[in-house]
Enzyme design. Structure first.
Site, PDB file in Angstrom:
ATOM      1  N   CYS B  84       0.810  -1.234   0.000  1.00  0.00           N
ATOM      2  CA  CYS B  84       0.000   0.000   0.000  1.00  0.00           C
ATOM      3  C   CYS B  84       0.836   1.274   0.000  1.00  0.00           C
ATOM      4  O   CYS B  84       0.286   2.367  -0.158  1.00  0.00           O
ATOM      5  CB  CYS B  84      -0.925   0.001   1.205  1.00  0.00           C
ATOM      6  SG  CYS B  84      -1.572  -1.614   1.627  1.00  0.00           S
ATOM      7  N   HIS B 333      -8.892   3.103  -2.159  1.00  0.00           N
ATOM      8  CA  HIS B 333      -7.485   2.776  -1.944  1.00  0.00           C
ATOM      9  C   HIS B 333      -6.956   1.846  -3.027  1.00  0.00           C
ATOM     10  O   HIS B 333      -6.841   0.645  -2.826  1.00  0.00           O
ATOM     11  CB  HIS B 333      -7.356   2.149  -0.543  1.00  0.00           C
ATOM     12  CG  HIS B 333      -5.968   1.797  -0.126  1.00  0.00           C
ATOM     13  ND1 HIS B 333      -4.837   2.383  -0.639  1.00  0.00           N
ATOM     14  CD2 HIS B 333      -5.532   0.901   0.797  1.00  0.00           C
ATOM     15  CE1 HIS B 333      -3.769   1.848  -0.057  1.00  0.00           C
ATOM     16  NE2 HIS B 333      -4.167   0.956   0.803  1.00  0.00           N
TER      17      HIS B 333
END
Lengths: 155, 384
Positions: B84, B333
């Site tokens: 991420c 995301h």
């Protein structure tokens, strides 16, 4: 070989620490300790990263305390029919003395520090009983299709 | 402030549930926005760094095909990943390549196309960002990983689910203003508390959404930067740290040690402290993550993050506005694109170009971008 039998779904078939599964078959949940420097490992490993020794021994995970947890309601692929399940982190104080005859500069403490073990809580533990600090012990579990794992049960 | 390496242009695609594009077309969206903003041609970029988490789409070695599609041939390209936080890692690599003198201009392109997978498949891929040998076999997921931190924080400091819901309430209000965000609906504390449980104590609206998206950061050396733009944004501090992947190795459970360590390095390098930050973008992949970030970054003492929310200090007009672009909770995301999107928001803030969400007089901004459940901590401090 044999390590692919570990857990509900496994993603690795081999490890130098595959004796872990052999011990699970015998009803034991084991961690490793470096005989040379005393470092304790969970997840178990047979290659010491403190002193680079391969002189490793297995010891039984004892009694510990619940450090944190979560109850999974939405499982990933392969676990859809398994929910709800509670994942937990349990801290054990090792209490195993380092062998006196093998002092090591890399590890000056007289007994190894505590270690944590990640796993699942026994589904028989009532929701209201799940509290941080709860005394737990690790126990082996036989799963379908000759698979093996461990869980934490109330002491 | 050292003025050696600058960010001169930024871009991002819209973050959406399903983009209807290939990954290379998706990357073009963010790249074109950045390149048009500085009026550069692809042959003026010395190298490209392509950033994403693997296994969400089928293309192996994505850097080559993406660089080709973006017209970045024959310049060197390569792939970096830290799940991420991949594009923050890309920015870090770009900084060092420019600082070394090897290149003068670099495009850091982050992307993720998550809609190729079902929700459960995505959950499984993310879960395999944990230790696949020892922990994934128990059914560990990303929400579950952060939920263990939430439980520990609740136990240590009396944090409640309503406090976490307050993060979503705040960020959803700003998400409404962001035309690139996937989720633009205002949510109340009650909406969050009434949503279904995903992994106790985290509910559906405590979690950010999977999305497709891309981002681009154009990084340049001092001499070239001043030719490209009159308003460069300088990289003041870059901190990165790494914690155990296995949960059993974690020493700290009420905060992310990797974030705390990375913040320490970034503050030291920038020569500033948390009190000097005018605006911040933090990695609110879950509501609890933003509360942990307040404390790990030193905006609040351990256990006092919720006070910042109660006093509205992280709202616009507060002491330290956080995630006023809606955060990951509103934007969605798309893993590899997220860091670049956070940088884009801070870049616009520091240039006074953030319109509705502008923090008046912002001079120093911070980006906090985390890979996995606290495995990779990245903190970047930018200034003008």
């Amino acid at each position: 070989m044999g390590f692919e039998r570990f857990g509900v779904v496994s993603f690795a078939s081999e490890t130098l620490a595959s004796d872990f599964v052999t011990y699970l078959d015998e009803g034991k949940v084991m961690a490793t300790k470096c005989r040379t420097c005393g470092e304790v490992y969970f997840p178990p490993r047979t290659q010491c990263t403190i002193c680079f020794s391969a002189n490793i021994e297995w010891f039984s995970v004892g009694q510990g305390k619940l450090v944190t947890y979560t109850t999974v309601m939405y499982g990933p692929l392969g676990f859809e029919n398994d929910t709800p399940y509670t994942l937990a982190l349990v801290e054990f104080s090792s209490g195993i003395p380092v062998k006196d005859e093998l002092p090591c500069a890399a590890h000056s403490v007289s007994s190894p520090p505590g270690y944590k073990v990640f796993g699942r809580l026994d589904k028989a533990i009532a929701k209201d009983d799940i509290k941080i600090g709860l005394a737990l012990k690790a126990a082996t579990v036989k799963l379908a299709d000759d698979r093996v794992s461990y869980e934490f049960r109330k002491v | 402030m050292e003025k050696d390496v600058a960010i001169v242009g930024v871009g991002q695609s819209a973050f959406v549930r399903s983009c209807g594009m290939t990954t290379r077309e998706l990357c073009y969206e963010g790249f074109a926005e950045a390149m048009l903003s500085v009026n550069l041609q692809p042959n003026q970029i010395d190298a490209s760094i392509i950033c994403s988490a693997p296994e969400y789409d089928k293309q192996r070695s994505p850097a080559g095909v993406i660089a080709e599609y973006l017209g970045l041939i024959p310049q060197p390209t390569f792939y970096v990943e830290s799940v991420c936080s991949s594009s923050s890692t890309g920015l870090r690599v770009a900084y060092s390549l420019i600082k070394s003198g090897l290149y003068k201009t670099i495009a850091v392109v982050g992307f993720q196309k998550m809609s190729e997978l079902s929700s459960r498949e995505a959950m499984e891929r993310m879960g395999r960002g944990a230790d696949v040998v020892w922990e994934s076999p128990f059914g560990l997921t990303m929400p579950a990983g952060y939920a263990t931190y939430a439980t520990a924080h609740m136990n240590a400091f009396g944090t409640e689910q309503k406090h976490m819901a307050m993060v979503r309430e705040k960020n959803s209000g700003y998400g409404m203003l962001n035309d690139k965000a996937v989720y633009r609906k205002k949510l109340s504390v009650e909406d969050v508390l009434n949503s279904e449980m995903i992994s106790y104590p985290l509910k559906k609206f405590d979690c950010c959404a999977n999305a497709d998206g891309s981002s681009c950061i154009i990084v340049a050396s001092k001499d070239v930067a001043s030719k490209i733009t009159q308003k460069p944004v300088w990289i003041m501090g870059l901190g990165a740290a790494n914690d155990t992947t296995s949960m059993s190795g974690r020493k700290m459970l009420t905060g992310l040690k990797a974030a705390k360590d990375a913040a320490g390095v970034a503050y030291k390098m920038a020569g500033v402290g948390p009190e000097d930050i005018d605006v911040a973008e933090v990695h609110d992949c879950f509501t609890i993550s933003e509360i942990l970030a307040y404390e790990d970054l030193g905006f609040a003492k351990p256990g006092e993050g919720i006070k910042l929310l109660e006093d509205k200090e992280t709202y616009l007009g507060g002491k330290i506005p956080v995630n006023v672009d809606g955060g990951l909770l509103s934007k969605g995301h798309p893993i590899g694109a997220t860091g670049g999107s956070q940088v884009r928001t801070i870049f616009r803030q520091l240039r006074g170009e953030a319109s509705d969400i502008q923090v008046d007089g912002a001079k120093i901004g911070l980006v906090h971008n985390i890979g996995g459940t606290g495995i990779y901590g990245n903190v970047t401090i930018l200034g003008v």
